[in-house]
Design a protein around this motif. Structure first.
Motif, short mmCIF file in Angstrom:
data_model
loop_
_atom_site.label_atom_id
_atom_site.label_comp_id
_atom_site.label_asym_id
_atom_site.label_seq_id
_atom_site.Cartn_x
_atom_site.Cartn_y
_atom_site.Cartn_z
N ALA A 5 20.28 48.59 4.10
CA ALA A 5 20.32 48.81 5.61
C ALA A 5 19.13 48.16 6.01
N SER A 6 19.14 47.97 7.49
CA SER A 6 18.31 47.38 8.28
C SER A 6 17.37 48.71 8.82
N THR A 7 16.09 48.50 9.19
CA THR A 7 15.20 49.68 9.53
C THR A 7 14.05 49.26 10.21
N LEU A 8 13.34 50.11 10.95
CA LEU A 8 12.23 50.10 11.61
C LEU A 8 11.15 50.23 10.61
N ALA A 9 9.79 49.75 10.81
CA ALA A 9 8.67 49.93 10.06
C ALA A 9 7.52 49.67 10.70
N SER A 28 4.37 47.25 14.66
CA SER A 28 5.81 47.41 14.73
C SER A 28 6.70 46.11 14.06
N ALA A 29 7.49 46.57 13.19
CA ALA A 29 8.37 45.57 12.42
C ALA A 29 9.77 45.83 12.29
N ALA A 30 10.92 45.09 12.47
CA ALA A 30 12.10 45.29 12.36
C ALA A 30 12.54 44.48 11.13
N ILE A 31 12.98 45.19 9.99
CA ILE A 31 13.37 44.67 8.71
C ILE A 31 15.02 44.58 8.56
N ALA A 32 15.66 43.35 8.15
CA ALA A 32 16.94 43.39 7.80
C ALA A 32 17.52 42.39 6.67
N PRO A 33 18.47 42.99 6.07
CA PRO A 33 18.87 41.94 4.89
C PRO A 33 19.22 40.74 5.18
N GLY A 65 4.62 46.43 23.18
CA GLY A 65 5.87 47.24 22.87
C GLY A 65 6.28 47.19 21.32
N ALA A 66 6.92 48.47 21.02
CA ALA A 66 7.22 48.53 19.45
C ALA A 66 8.73 48.07 19.83
N PHE A 67 9.27 47.72 18.37
CA PHE A 67 10.75 47.69 18.27
C PHE A 67 11.24 49.02 18.43
N THR A 68 12.57 49.09 18.97
CA THR A 68 13.31 50.32 18.88
C THR A 68 14.73 50.28 18.24
N VAL A 69 15.40 51.40 17.90
CA VAL A 69 16.71 51.27 17.51
C VAL A 69 17.65 50.46 18.24
N ALA A 70 17.52 50.21 19.45
CA ALA A 70 18.34 49.33 20.17
C ALA A 70 17.98 48.16 19.88
#
Length: 582
Positions: A246-250, A278-283, A303-308
């Motif tokens: 899955a993709s996720t925030l970290a 703040s990071a967004a990680i995706a396969p 600003g931080a990455f959000t689920v959106a």
């Protein structure tokens, strides 16, 4: 009276029917999109455009986009002087607008936001891409509900996805694809980009760590390199992405506890060194397997990455994964093709008194490796056979056909002890029933030293570019005699031979058409450039002559290049001169 289907067919023919690859590219954009030619006529449209406009593609293609669609707020016709999209189209530069109006066939008006930009396609003339969508009313925000930081508008998001597809699918080089991917997302979405790729045997390599420094992108070599193995059940964000879960925030807080794997240790070091908050990680997924993971990080960027934000990062990663998968497959195919080609091309014989040099340049496109070849071998009567040829096709089948043709030519030339023309006539008779070759071009020559010490060349040409002879004084002349039809036509006609004495110290150049063919230039232009540069390099040692000639002529790269150069001794009366090859 012309019926609507006939009229639509006529417009499609006028504009040029869209090919499947172009339609697929537009459908991948995820918003309404159509392409117009330099006259403003629609030449392709995607399914989203059909749905939003309420028109099938057949009703759009061939129509003037302004006349058909552009309207005022009440549906009134819009003069070109007041149409922002038309003015941007005529100026040929990117533009966008948050609110305009398109006509629908039921008389209603569709409110749209749009973006236009020049778009390169494999068609004559410039083209322009139009991306549009129907914006929803913006939600109200109060003082306690601030707008999320660094969020792209819907139009900017669609434009970024379209640019990602265009940029990444236009290269088959993995390193170049990674550079383009980083340039697309940094600093637009983040000020750090990290790419981890899975190599053979499931080994992970941190291939790319790039930081935005002002307007420049700085590569951090100290943070790149091999990574620990992927843990099978770790719940940590990067480990899950590398397994394709899955993709996720970290953030740094995810890695503050006791690490559960070596990858977690490396991630903690990454966050501590870079200051990413703040990071967004995706396969990065290919068609068959997970290729790695993309991490976008914000350190100085507010600003931080959000689920959106995750759907956009996932979409970018998905497109990047497909492009990387294609690039890897291409490079594997190319390696197989080049290995096969190198094993098929022969070693040159040692001929006392002659120097020989050969070069082979595969085309950048793996599918085009295969048909060009050279050969030289000693005949039963002591002469030396020289050959250069090109089998129709540019793939592994062409390479296999080339090997068949070359081996058959060797057998015929050795056993028949006839002139080059007679040998090629016999080869042409058996090429279709015995080999897989459909058509081919060929120059076959025999070179022998006469009793007076001069070197005599006899040749026949089956539809191939003419050999070039360059004297040591820089006089260059094409050998245009001895010319006949290419092999495989089925036409049986006597083939001519031609004979010439090669001056002492002269260079004979046999080559394939990849050396002289360039898009946008005539064949005569290519022959003229080759003769000019060859004459200027006549004084160079033979290996330097061939290398500099290739560098100066600069083959287009759309085809393979095979080259065989032979140089006679400077003194015809030196029968003991030792030849050599390189």
């Amino acid at each position: 009276m012309t019926d609507p289907e006939t009229a639509a067919a006529g417009r499609s023919q006028l504009a040029g029917a869209p090919d499947a690859r172009l339609t697929d590219a537009l459908n991948a954009i995820g918003a309404g999109a159509y392409l117009v030619d330099d006259q403003g006529r629609i030449v392709a449209a995607n399914v989203h455009a059909e749905h939003l406009l309420g028109r099938p593609a057949a009703d759009l293609i061939g129509r003037d986009a302004h006349d058909l669609l552009h309207r005022g707020p009440q549906g009134q016709p819009l003069p070109t002087s007041r149409c922002g999209m038309r003015q941007a189209f005529l100026a040929g530069h990117p533009a966008q607008a948050e609110e305009d109006h398109f006509a629908r066939p039921d008389g209603s008006v569709l409110r749209v936001s749009w973006l236009v930009a020049p778009y390169a396609v494999d068609r004559p003339g410039p083209h322009t891409l139009v991306i549009f969508h129907a914006p929803e009313p913006a939600p109200s925000t109060g003082p306690d509900q601030p707008k999320p930081a660094e969020r792209l508008s819907e139009l900017e998001r669609l434009a970024l996805l379209a640019e990602t597809t265009t940029q990444l699918t236009s290269t088959f080089d993995v390193d170049e694809a990674l550079r383009r991917l980083v340039a697309l997302v940094v600093p637009r979405l983040a000020d750090w980009a990290v790419i981890d790729l899975i190599a053979e045997h499931d080994e992970v390599w941190r291939t790319t760590v790039v930081q935005a420094h002002g307007h420049a992108l700085v590569q951090r070599d100290d943070l790149q390199g091999p990574m620990p193995p992927i843990p099978e059940d770790s719940p940590m964000p990067l480990s899950r992405a590398l397994r394709g879960v899955a993709s996720t925030l970290a953030g740094p807080e995810n890695y503050q506890g006791a690490p559960d794997s070596g990858i977690a240790v490396e991630q903690r070091r990454l966050f501590e060194t870079t200051g990413i908050h703040s990071a967004a990680i995706a396969p990065l997924r290919g068609t068959r397997e997970v290729l790695g993971a993309l991490t976008l990080g914000r350190a100085r960027k507010p600003g931080a990455f959000t689920v959106a934000d995750l759907p956009l990062v996932e979409d970018i990663a998905r497109r990047a994964g497909v492009a990387l998968d294609n690039a890897r497959l291409y490079q594997r195919q190319r390696k197989v093709a080049e290995t096969m080609q190198n094993h098929l091309l022969p070693q040159m014989p040692q001929v006392p008194g002659l120097q020989m040099t050969v070069r082979y340049l595969p085309a950048p496109d793996a599918s085009r490796v295969g048909g060009d070849w050279y050969d030289a071998f000693t005949l039963s009567d002591g002469a030396t056979a020289l050959a250069i040829g090109d089998v129709l096709g540019h793939d592994l089948e062409a390479a296999a056909g080339m090997a068949q043709l070359r081996n058959m030519l060797r057998a015929l030339a050795w056993s028949q002890q006839q002139s080059p023309s007679q040998i090629v006539e016999r080869l042409d008779e058996v090429i279709m029933p015995i080999t897989d070759v459909s058509m081919a071009t060929l120059v076959l020559a025999r070179i022998i030293r006469r009793d007076d010490g001069q070197w005599q060349l006899t040749w026949t040409n089956a539809g191939h570019p003419p050999p070039l002879v360059i004297s040591r004084d820089g006089l260059a002349e094409y050998l245009t005699e001895g010319h006949g039809l290419l092999l495989g036509t089925g036409v049986r006609r006597p083939r001519p031979d031609a004979t010439v004495l090669l001056p002492p110290g002269s260079t004979l150049l046999l080559y394939t058409d990849g050396l002289i063919e360039t898009r946008g230039r005539t064949l005569d232009d290519g022959l003229g450039r080759l003769r000019q540069h060859a004459a200027a390099l006549a004084h160079r040692p033979l290996p330097s002559f061939t290398d500099q000639l290739l560098r100066r002529v600069q083959p287009s790269g759309i085809d393979d290049v095979a080259l065989l150069a032979v140089r006679t001794p400077h003194h015809a009366t030196d029968p003991e001169a030792d030849g050599h090859r390189e």
